[in-house]
Design an enzyme around this catalytic site. Structure first.
Site, mmCIF file in Angstrom:
data_model
loop_
_atom_site.group_PDB
_atom_site.id
_atom_site.type_symbol
_atom_site.label_atom_id
_atom_site.label_comp_id
_atom_site.label_asym_id
_atom_site.label_seq_id
_atom_site.Cartn_x
_atom_site.Cartn_y
_atom_site.Cartn_z
ATOM 1 N N LEU A 49 -30.627 9.859 22.268
ATOM 2 C CA LEU A 49 -29.925 8.753 22.920
ATOM 3 C C LEU A 49 -30.449 7.465 22.296
ATOM 4 O O LEU A 49 -31.662 7.252 22.203
ATOM 5 C CB LEU A 49 -30.204 8.785 24.424
ATOM 6 C CG LEU A 49 -29.264 7.999 25.359
ATOM 7 C CD1 LEU A 49 -27.828 8.470 25.199
ATOM 8 C CD2 LEU A 49 -29.703 8.174 26.806
ATOM 9 N N ASP A 50 -29.542 6.598 21.846
ATOM 10 C CA ASP A 50 -29.945 5.350 21.193
ATOM 11 C C ASP A 50 -30.888 4.540 22.087
ATOM 12 O O ASP A 50 -30.752 4.566 23.319
ATOM 13 C CB ASP A 50 -28.720 4.489 20.882
ATOM 14 C CG ASP A 50 -27.874 5.054 19.751
ATOM 15 O OD1 ASP A 50 -28.364 5.917 19.016
ATOM 16 O OD2 ASP A 50 -26.709 4.613 19.611
#
Length: 303
Positions: A49-50
């Site tokens: 997840l960024d």
């Protein structure tokens, strides 16, 4: 022994923490922090997840790491904002503005365009992504100033809906397959509406069987002692809900744990399954498949 010392004792801990990743923390940082807090020997995550995204980051401890590919392959749901009128180098708020437009699409125009982006679609991933090109991460090459020709990929979009819309930004929900780039989706939707756009906010609301309702924050983990932290974990089997379950008796489970197949009996016993998991009293015993009426383990999960 002090509480701080206890945290640093490496433990054979197994299970899932459905972590609600905060803004501006990388997935690697999240795993490292939680592994330290739990004193776990082994930990990993099911799907990057960024840092600028929030939401569901499933953290696997111990034997649960063997089931990570199953969870990673599960359906994802994201809620995301498209900021109209500007394109950025990263397709999100972190990048430099590279193009602008005065066009602000109406809600009706947005609704009308979304069917183009459902089903099997082709995306060109953002240059600032973790895809490897010539053995190097694309984002490293992009930061170094290289002009990248990103290879297109096919992804599956199951649902795409508008949650809110204003002249300056819209919030959407997307249900999609593994490998979908929401930043590319936002960019392409804006282009289809003859404007520019980038992701202004991104939240992952579901990964496989794990949803926001299961999510635990870092503050919740830090606020309790080690015993209470352990109680926050879900069992290894929690990540396997999307696979067929083969229920074993104690004798069969002992055989499977030695890496050997077992013949499945009973009126409803399956003859063939490409993927399945075997359980004993609800606890995961192995990942495997069924062939000619036998469950054959691929990966044994230690009790």
């Amino acid at each position: 022994m002090s509480e701080a010392q206890k945290k640093r004792v490496k433990r054979d801990l197994s299970g899932w923490l459905v972590f609600n990743k905060p803004y501006d923390m990388s997935s690697t940082e999240a795993v490292g922090k939680l592994r330290w807090l739990y004193g776990a020997k082994k930990a990993g995550h099911a799907g990057t997840l960024d840092p600028l995204a929030t939401g569901i980051l499933p953290i696997a401890f111990g034997e649960a790491t063997k089931t990570v590919p199953i969870v990673q392959d599960g359906i994802k749901i994201y809620h995301f904002d498209i900021v109209w009128g500007t394109a950025t180098s990263t397709d999100d708020i972190e990048g430099e503005v590279i193009a602008t437009s005065d066009v602000r699409p109406s809600r009706e125009a947005l609704d009308a365009i979304l069917p183009r982006f459902t089903g099997l679609i082709t995306q060109i991933p953002p240059a600032f992504s973790a895809i490897r090109i010539g053995g190097e991460r694309a984002y490293d090459l992009a930061r170094a100033g290289h002009k990248l020709d990103m290879p297109p990929r096919e992804v599956e979009i199951d649902a795409l809906d508008v949650i809110e819309h204003t002249p300056e930004r819209a919030r959407l929900s997307v249900t999609c397959s593994k490998g979908t780039y929401v930043r590319a989706l936002a960019r392409d939707i804006a282009e289809a509406l003859d404007t520019k756009g980038h992701v202004g906010a991104l939240h992952r609301a579901r990964v496989g069987n794990f949803t926001d309702s299961d999510a635990i924050t870092l503050e919740q983990v830090e606020a309790v002692d080690l015993a209470a932290r352990d109680a926050l974990l879900l069992p290894v089997a929690a990540g396997l809900a999307d696979l067929p379950e083969i229920r074993l008796d104690a004798r069969q489970a002992a055989t499977i744990r030695l890496g050997n197949p077992v013949l499945l009996t009973g009126r409803d016993a399956p003859i063939a399954l490409d993927d399945a998991w075997a359980s004993l009293k609800g606890e995961a015993v192995a990942l495997g498949f069924v062939e000619a009426g036998q469950f054959k383990p691929r990966r044994v999960i230690l009790g």
